[in-house]
Design a protein around this motif. Structure first.
Motif, short mmCIF file in Angstrom:
data_model
loop_
_atom_site.label_atom_id
_atom_site.label_comp_id
_atom_site.label_asym_id
_atom_site.label_seq_id
_atom_site.Cartn_x
_atom_site.Cartn_y
_atom_site.Cartn_z
N TYR A 5 -6.64 0.43 6.50
CA TYR A 5 -6.40 1.42 5.45
C TYR A 5 -7.08 1.06 4.14
CZ TYR A 5 -4.19 4.16 1.82
OH TYR A 5 -3.98 4.96 0.74
N PRO A 6 -6.96 -0.16 3.63
CA PRO A 6 -7.62 -0.47 2.35
C PRO A 6 -9.13 -0.25 2.38
CG PRO A 6 -6.05 -2.18 2.89
CD PRO A 6 -6.17 -1.29 4.10
N ILE A 7 -9.77 -0.61 3.47
CA ILE A 7 -11.23 -0.44 3.58
C ILE A 7 -11.58 1.05 3.64
CG2 ILE A 7 -13.27 -0.98 4.97
CD1 ILE A 7 -12.00 -3.44 3.63
N LYS A 8 -10.83 1.81 4.44
CA LYS A 8 -11.09 3.26 4.55
C LYS A 8 -10.90 3.94 3.20
CE LYS A 8 -8.18 3.81 7.96
NZ LYS A 8 -7.36 4.36 9.05
N HIS A 9 -9.83 3.59 2.50
CA HIS A 9 -9.55 4.21 1.21
C HIS A 9 -10.61 3.83 0.18
CE1 HIS A 9 -6.78 4.67 -2.47
NE2 HIS A 9 -7.20 5.86 -2.13
N TRP A 10 -11.01 2.57 0.18
CA TRP A 10 -12.03 2.08 -0.75
C TRP A 10 -13.37 2.79 -0.51
CZ3 TRP A 10 -16.00 -1.72 0.66
CH2 TRP A 10 -16.72 -2.22 -0.41
N LEU A 11 -13.80 2.85 0.74
CA LEU A 11 -15.09 3.49 1.05
C LEU A 11 -15.07 4.98 0.73
CD1 LEU A 11 -16.13 1.71 4.37
CD2 LEU A 11 -17.19 1.48 2.11
N LEU A 12 -13.99 5.64 1.08
CA LEU A 12 -13.89 7.07 0.79
C LEU A 12 -13.90 7.33 -0.72
CD1 LEU A 12 -13.65 9.80 2.20
CD2 LEU A 12 -11.17 9.53 2.17
N THR A 13 -13.24 6.48 -1.47
CA THR A 13 -13.24 6.61 -2.93
C THR A 13 -14.65 6.40 -3.48
OG1 THR A 13 -10.95 5.87 -3.09
CG2 THR A 13 -12.28 5.69 -5.08
N TYR A 60 -6.54 -5.32 -1.29
CA TYR A 60 -6.27 -5.73 0.10
C TYR A 60 -5.17 -6.79 0.15
CZ TYR A 60 -7.05 -6.49 5.02
OH TYR A 60 -6.87 -6.56 6.38
N PHE A 61 -5.20 -7.73 -0.78
CA PHE A 61 -4.17 -8.77 -0.83
C PHE A 61 -2.80 -8.15 -1.07
CE2 PHE A 61 -1.82 -12.16 -3.14
CZ PHE A 61 -1.81 -13.11 -2.12
N THR A 62 -2.71 -7.20 -1.98
CA THR A 62 -1.45 -6.51 -2.24
C THR A 62 -0.99 -5.75 -1.00
OG1 THR A 62 -2.05 -6.25 -4.57
CG2 THR A 62 -0.29 -4.83 -3.73
N PHE A 63 -1.91 -5.06 -0.34
CA PHE A 63 -1.58 -4.34 0.90
C PHE A 63 -1.04 -5.31 1.95
CE2 PHE A 63 -2.82 -2.94 5.16
CZ PHE A 63 -2.17 -1.72 5.23
N TYR A 64 -1.70 -6.43 2.11
CA TYR A 64 -1.29 -7.42 3.11
C TYR A 64 0.12 -7.95 2.82
CZ TYR A 64 -1.44 -11.49 6.15
OH TYR A 64 -1.15 -12.43 7.10
N LEU A 65 0.40 -8.18 1.55
CA LEU A 65 1.73 -8.69 1.18
C LEU A 65 2.84 -7.65 1.35
CD1 LEU A 65 0.98 -10.74 -2.06
CD2 LEU A 65 1.59 -11.64 0.19
N LEU A 66 2.53 -6.39 1.05
CA LEU A 66 3.56 -5.37 1.03
C LEU A 66 3.72 -4.58 2.32
CD1 LEU A 66 3.01 -3.86 -2.54
CD2 LEU A 66 4.72 -5.54 -1.80
N LYS A 67 2.75 -4.67 3.23
CA LYS A 67 2.80 -3.81 4.41
C LYS A 67 4.02 -4.06 5.30
CE LYS A 67 -0.10 -6.41 7.60
NZ LYS A 67 -1.27 -6.35 8.44
N THR A 68 4.55 -5.26 5.29
CA THR A 68 5.74 -5.54 6.09
C THR A 68 7.03 -5.38 5.29
OG1 THR A 68 5.55 -7.89 5.59
CG2 THR A 68 4.54 -7.12 7.64
N LYS A 69 6.92 -5.35 3.97
CA LYS A 69 8.10 -5.26 3.12
C LYS A 69 8.48 -3.82 2.78
CE LYS A 69 7.48 -9.76 0.89
NZ LYS A 69 6.69 -10.37 1.89
N ILE A 70 7.50 -2.92 2.79
CA ILE A 70 7.73 -1.52 2.42
C ILE A 70 7.48 -0.66 3.66
CG2 ILE A 70 6.96 0.39 0.98
CD1 ILE A 70 6.22 -1.64 -1.15
N ASN A 71 8.50 0.09 4.05
CA ASN A 71 8.37 0.94 5.24
C ASN A 71 7.85 2.33 4.92
OD1 ASN A 71 9.23 -1.00 7.09
ND2 ASN A 71 11.38 -0.55 6.68
N SER A 72 7.94 2.75 3.70
CA SER A 72 7.50 4.08 3.30
C SER A 72 6.01 4.07 2.96
CB SER A 72 8.30 4.55 2.09
OG SER A 72 7.72 5.69 1.52
N ALA A 73 5.25 4.90 3.67
CA ALA A 73 3.82 4.99 3.40
C ALA A 73 3.57 5.54 1.99
CB ALA A 73 3.14 5.88 4.44
N LEU A 74 4.41 6.46 1.54
CA LEU A 74 4.25 7.03 0.20
C LEU A 74 4.46 5.98 -0.88
CD1 LEU A 74 3.78 9.50 -1.58
CD2 LEU A 74 6.24 9.96 -1.45
N GLN A 75 5.48 5.15 -0.73
CA GLN A 75 5.71 4.08 -1.71
C GLN A 75 4.55 3.09 -1.72
OE1 GLN A 75 9.48 2.45 -0.53
NE2 GLN A 75 10.62 3.68 -2.01
#
Length: 128
Positions: A5-13, A60-75
Motif C-alpha cells: 500500500y505505501p508504495i502504491k500510494h506514493w507512486l500514484l501521488t 513506510y515505517f509508520t505503516f509497518y508499525l501501525l498496520k497490526t495495531k490499527i484495524n480500521s483502514a480509514l484510521q
C-alpha cells in the motif's frame, strides 16, 4: 495488511501530483500550454521520486508499525495522509522558492485523492 500500500500510494501521488499542479497553474496562474507541461511531466516524476524518498521511508515505517495495531483502514489512511502531507510540507519548505505554496497544496490534494483510490487489503490466512 497489504505491505505494498505505501508504495502504491506514493507512486500514484507522484503521477497525479504534477497533473493537479498543472491544472492549478493553468487555471489560477495563467500557466504554460499543455505541450509545455508534457515535456515537464516526466521531469516532475523523476525529481519527485528523488526528493520524496526520505518521506517515503517515514511513511513506510509508520505503516509497518501501525498496520497490526490499527484495524480500521480509514484510521490508518488518515494517519498516513497526515504523515505524507507533513513530509510534503517539510520537503518543499527545505527547497524554498516563490511557488512552494502551490506545490504543497497540489501534492497534498494528490495525497488525499490517491488514498481514496488506493485500497489497504487485509492479508488473508491460508490453511492447508
Amino acid at each position: 495488511m497489504d505491505t505494498f500500500y505505501p508504495i502504491k500510494h506514493w507512486l500514484l501521488t507522484l503521477l497525479i501530483g504534477p497533473l493537479i499542479l498543472f491544472l492549478y497553474s493553468f487555471l489560477f496562474l495563467g500557466g504554460d500550454s499543455f505541450s509545455d507541461f508534457l515535456g515537464l511531466y516526466f521531469v516532475f516524476i523523476l525529481f519527485g521520486i528523488v526528493i520524496s524518498l526520505p518521506a517515503l521511508i517515514c511513511y513506510y515505517f509508520t505503516f509497518y508499525l501501525l498496520k497490526t495495531k490499527i484495524n480500521s483502514a480509514l484510521q490508518l489512511k488518515t494517519i498516513l495522509n497526515v504523515i505524507a502531507i507533513t513530509g510534503i510540507f517539510i520537503t518543499f519548505l527545505i527547497m524554498e522558492g516563490s511557488s512552494i505554496f502551490g506545490f504543497i497544496l497540489c501534492y497534498s490534494i494528490a495525497v488525499i485523492i490517491c488514498s481514496g483510490f488506493s485500497k489497504i487489503k487485509k492479508e488473508e490466512s491460508y490453511s492447508s
